[in-house]
Design an enzyme around this catalytic site. Structure first.
Site, PDB file in Angstrom:
ATOM      1  N   GLU A   1      -8.137  47.827  47.027  1.00 29.33           N
ATOM      2  CA  GLU A   1      -9.181  47.590  48.028  1.00 29.33           C
ATOM      3  C   GLU A   1      -8.517  46.982  49.251  1.00 29.33           C
ATOM      4  O   GLU A   1      -7.573  46.193  49.132  1.00 29.33           O
ATOM      5  CB  GLU A   1     -10.233  46.626  47.475  1.00 29.33           C
ATOM      6  CG  GLU A   1     -11.237  46.223  48.555  1.00 29.33           C
ATOM      7  CD  GLU A   1     -12.501  45.586  48.009  1.00 29.33           C
ATOM      8  OE1 GLU A   1     -12.471  45.075  46.890  1.00 29.33           O
ATOM      9  OE2 GLU A   1     -13.513  45.621  48.726  1.00 29.33           O
TER      10      GLU A   1
ATOM     11  N   CYS B   1     -16.165  45.868  47.271  1.00 29.67           N
ATOM     12  CA  CYS B   1     -17.267  45.583  48.190  1.00 29.67           C
ATOM     13  C   CYS B   1     -17.167  46.352  49.498  1.00 29.67           C
ATOM     14  O   CYS B   1     -18.189  46.559  50.163  1.00 29.67           O
ATOM     15  CB  CYS B   1     -17.339  44.095  48.463  1.00 29.67           C
ATOM     16  SG  CYS B   1     -17.805  43.144  47.012  1.00 29.67           S
TER      17      CYS B   1
ATOM     18  N   ASN C   1     -20.597  50.280  43.674  1.00 30.98           N
ATOM     19  CA  ASN C   1     -19.712  49.235  43.156  1.00 30.98           C
ATOM     20  C   ASN C   1     -20.553  47.983  42.908  1.00 30.98           C
ATOM     21  O   ASN C   1     -21.303  47.576  43.784  1.00 30.98           O
ATOM     22  CB  ASN C   1     -18.636  48.905  44.194  1.00 30.98           C
ATOM     23  CG  ASN C   1     -17.845  47.662  43.815  1.00 30.98           C
ATOM     24  OD1 ASN C   1     -17.113  47.668  42.832  1.00 30.98           O
ATOM     25  ND2 ASN C   1     -17.996  46.592  44.592  1.00 30.98           N
ATOM     26  N   GLU C   2     -20.457  47.416  41.772  1.00 31.44           N
ATOM     27  CA  GLU C   2     -21.159  46.154  41.466  1.00 31.44           C
ATOM     28  C   GLU C   2     -22.603  46.148  41.946  1.00 31.44           C
ATOM     29  O   GLU C   2     -23.060  45.162  42.512  1.00 31.44           O
ATOM     30  CB  GLU C   2     -20.393  44.966  42.070  1.00 31.44           C
ATOM     31  CG  GLU C   2     -19.089  44.692  41.391  1.00 31.44           C
ATOM     32  CD  GLU C   2     -18.473  43.339  41.740  1.00 31.44           C
ATOM     33  OE1 GLU C   2     -18.911  42.703  42.703  1.00 31.44           O
ATOM     34  OE2 GLU C   2     -17.539  42.937  41.028  1.00 31.44           O
TER      35      GLU C   2
HETATM   36  O1  AHR Z   1     -11.723  42.412  44.007  1.00 30.90           O
HETATM   37  C1  AHR Z   1     -12.445  41.695  44.962  1.00 30.90           C
HETATM   38  C2  AHR Z   1     -13.938  41.959  44.881  1.00 30.90           C
HETATM   39  O2  AHR Z   1     -14.420  41.537  43.650  1.00 30.90           O
HETATM   40  C3  AHR Z   1     -14.334  43.398  44.933  1.00 30.90           C
HETATM   41  O3  AHR Z   1     -14.489  43.856  46.211  1.00 30.90           O
HETATM   42  C4  AHR Z   1     -15.657  43.420  44.230  1.00 30.90           C
HETATM   43  O4  AHR Z   1     -15.898  44.622  43.564  1.00 30.90           O
HETATM   44  C5  AHR Z   1     -15.582  42.231  43.312  1.00 30.90           C
HETATM   45  O5  AHR Z   1     -16.669  41.395  43.501  1.00 30.90           O
END
Ligand code: AHR
Length: 653
Positions: A49, A238, A372-373
């Site tokens: 990321e 994120c 994601n999440e």
């Molecule tokens: O890895 C950092 C963050 O942790 C990522 O963006 C998210 O998916 C998680 O909350």
């Protein structure tokens, strides 16, 4: 893999492997002769990321910050002298309209110029060459010719390399040069000065080390490749969601010519109090095409993630901030077009773009993440729309869904139930927890449902401060955390029929400006540090099996009894058996391993052993490294003493 070889080490290793005579009772372990369930080649992977300057300022080798003057404060990253304007009439590209104009300051003793600070300085190396590029034209009303002096300087203003450019065109033209530096500094700068009275417009100022791989920093790329990852998930995290939907990662903005890719504010720009990163933007110089190339180069199966119509739910809790289900059209189309970009025939629109960019062959995309999440009701009803569309057009593509950001609790249970109902191929579990949690959860998957979706342990890391105790060194990549992860991973491996993919997170962090720690790999503009956690990952991925092998004590899996954790596997391609032993005790622990099908006479041993608080830093990168030894087997029994706080990987043909 970094292997230390010296005589002191050899004797230490010998001490570690002598026939046992230590305090605790010997653990009698039994290694199964018959291979168990298959371990997917995707098992040990990476997740990248753009957080902690992982892309711009990190993997993306461009050294000039804000190189197209598109930051909201157009000269951020630049120090201006004399008369510098920012203009946008008749730009080079409508996607990046701003450019700088260097004007005559009014007196021949004055200077107009711009100095770029780079990402926390420019890292110049002795004997290295750099490609310089800029687009320039004579400013409206200027005379027939202008000159610009470009210099690479060190922190003391010493000029390391220089060239003068003559600008004679009234339309945008590319200007190039090669610079060579004869000394090493991490605090360099790039300077451009107008010579004479004729003003020039300048845009897309670029400095790139020639030592790059499709625009990426070679040392970081090789560090990733050395992990032998089976999968490569990108670009988030994120940033896929965005703090608001407008700033979500839109892959279509990240492909095509780099100069045409519009800037986006990085979602981690000012997220955490006290860790602001005002100069953190996404130029998309590392875009989806480069992500796919990187996956191919490091031998990993790509897993791109797309936005599901939800912005980050931590920041936006009401439906008003989400895309209504009936308006998801462009989002779903983005997902379908992405599959076409990766796999489509060159006669298709997006397949043709891939070919035009230099890769006519498909990227062999098999798995895509959607969301994601995300959590609660808003997610499954949107995911369902994507699942239908993907299954209709690309039935061969598997989809990763999410049970939310937490590893247990109501949201997690609801998420899992919904993922089962929707029958996604994988559920992406995340856990950022204390080392204690990792140790206590080594059996997490032993009783998981074998019939539902498979698990992708997509983001995890042991956080020293997760229990709120804030021990020192706070949340660095300490050995304590790495060892807990090694212990936990025995449970991932043992349950390889359920857990098909895994990845530590986050992957990369610039030591001079990061938003989140711990991280697997730290770097600055000249150096790279492999953490103890990196070596744990590598010890699993570089010595991986095709099938599990049972390893037990008194018929039970080793999930912490007597401070010991274990897993084993067999590699049918190499004929190797691989045994992993984790000793979390403060003392040596002796084990005696027997197997009906005897181990080879020579057993190779790779191990990590350190104090809880030990970690690797830029100045001391080899504090914790993998050590090696060889040991012999007597009959069908291998007896060895595990050092206190240690992780061993034994391989036997
Ligand atoms: O890895 C950092 C963050 O942790 C990522 O963006 C998210 O998916 C998680 O909350």
């Amino acid at each position: 893999m970094k292997i230390m070889k010296n005589s002191a080490l050899t004797s230490l290793v010998a001490a570690a492997l002598v026939l046992t005579a230590c305090h605790s009772a010997t653990h009698d372990l039994v290694l199964d002769a018959t291979p168990g369930v298959a371990i997917a080649p995707t098992m040990y992977g990476i997740f990248l990321e753009d957080i902690n300057y992982a892309a711009d300022g990190g993997l993306y080798a461009e050294m000039v910050e804000n190189n197209s003057f598109e930051f909201p404060q157009a000269l951020q990253g630049w120090d201006a002298m004399g008369l510098v304007e920012v203009n946008k009439e008749e730009p080079f590209s409508i996607h990046n309209p701003h450019y700088a104009t260097l004007c005559y300051p009014g007196h021949h003793c004055e200077r107009t110029g711009l100095e770029n600070r780079g990402f926390f300085g420019f890292g110049f190396r002795e004997g290295m060459t750099y490609d310089y590029r800029m687009y320039a034209r004579l400013h409206k009303g200027s005379g027939a010719e202008a000159k610009v002096l470009v210099e690479l300087v060190d922190a003391y203003q010493n000029v390391l390399s220089a060239d003068t450019f003559t600008i004679g065109s009234r339309t945008w033209a590319e200007h190039n040069a090669t610079f060579r530096t004869e000394c090493t500094t991490g605090e360099g700068k790039l300077r451009m000065c107008l010579l004479g009275e004729n003003a020039v417009d300048i845009d897309y100022v670029s400095l790139m080390p020639q030592d790059n791989l499709f625009g990426l920093r070679c040392d970081l790329v090789e560090t990733l490749r050395d992990l032998h990852p089976g999968i490569f998930r990108f670009p988030g995290g994120c940033i896929v969601e965005g703090t608001q939907l407008e700033s979500r990662y839109q892959w279509k903005n990240s492909v095509g010519p780099r100069l045409e890719r519009p800037l986006n504010k990085n979602r981690w720009n000012n997220t955490f109090e006290g860790r602001y990163a005002p100069n953190y933007y996404q130029s998309y110089g590392l875009g989806f095409y480069e992500y796919f190339l990187l996956a191919e180069y490091i031998g990993a199966s790509p897993i791109p993630v797309v936005n599901v119509g939800l912005s980050c739910q931590f920041h936006n809790s009401d439906e008003g901030a989400y895309v209504p289900v009936e308006e998801l059209g462009t989002y779903v189309q983005d997902a379908l077009d992405l599959i076409e970009f990766a796999n489509g025939d060159t006669s298709t629109k997006w397949g043709a773009l891939r070919a035009e960019m230099g890769h006519p062959a498909p990227f062999n995309l098999k798995i895509i993440g959607v969301g994601n999440e995300q959590w609660g009701e808003p997610y499954p009803k949107r995911l369902e729309v994507f699942l239908k569309a993907i299954a209709a057009k690309y039935p061969e593509i598997e989809v990763v869904g999410t049970p939310g950001p937490f590893p247990d609790g109501e949201l997690f249970d609801f998420g899992w139930e919904e993922m089962r109902r929707l029958n996604v191929a994988y559920v992406d579990e995340h856990y950022y927890k204390s080392p204690k949690w990792f140790l206590e959860n080594a059996a997490r998957y032993d009783d998981y449902d074998r019939n539902g979706p498979k698990v992708f342990a997509g983001e995890y890391a042991a956080h020293i401060d997760a229990d709120g105790l804030l021990r020192e060194p706070c949340n660095k990549n300490c050995f304590e955390a790495a060892l807990a992860e090694a212990a936990f991973m025995t449970g991932l491996e043992r349950n390889a029929d359920v857990v098909r993919m895994t990845a530590y997170a986050p992957l990369l962090a610039h030591a001079k400006s990061w938003q989140w720690d711990p991280d697997l790999i730290w770097f600055d503009n000249l150096r790279v540090v492999r953490t103890p956690n990196y070596y744990v990952q590598q010890l699993y991925s570089a010595h991986s099996g095709t099938h599990t092998l049972g390893i037990t004590e008194n018929g039970e899996n080793l999930i912490g009894q007597g401070g010991l954790y274990a897993s084993a596997c067999y590699n049918e391609l190499t004929g190797e058996r691989i045994i992993r032993l984790v000793n979390v005790n403060e003392e040596e622990t002796s084990v005696s391993l027997s197997c009906e099908n005897p181990l080879s006479a020579e057993v190779y041993c790779y191990y990590l052993h350190a104090q809880d608080a030990d970690y690797n830093s830029l100045d001391n990168p080899d504090k914790v490294v993998v050590q090696t030894a060889q040991t012999g087997v007597r009959g069908n029994r291998l007896t060895l003493t595990l050092l206190p706080k240690s992780f061993y990987v034994l391989t036997s043909k």
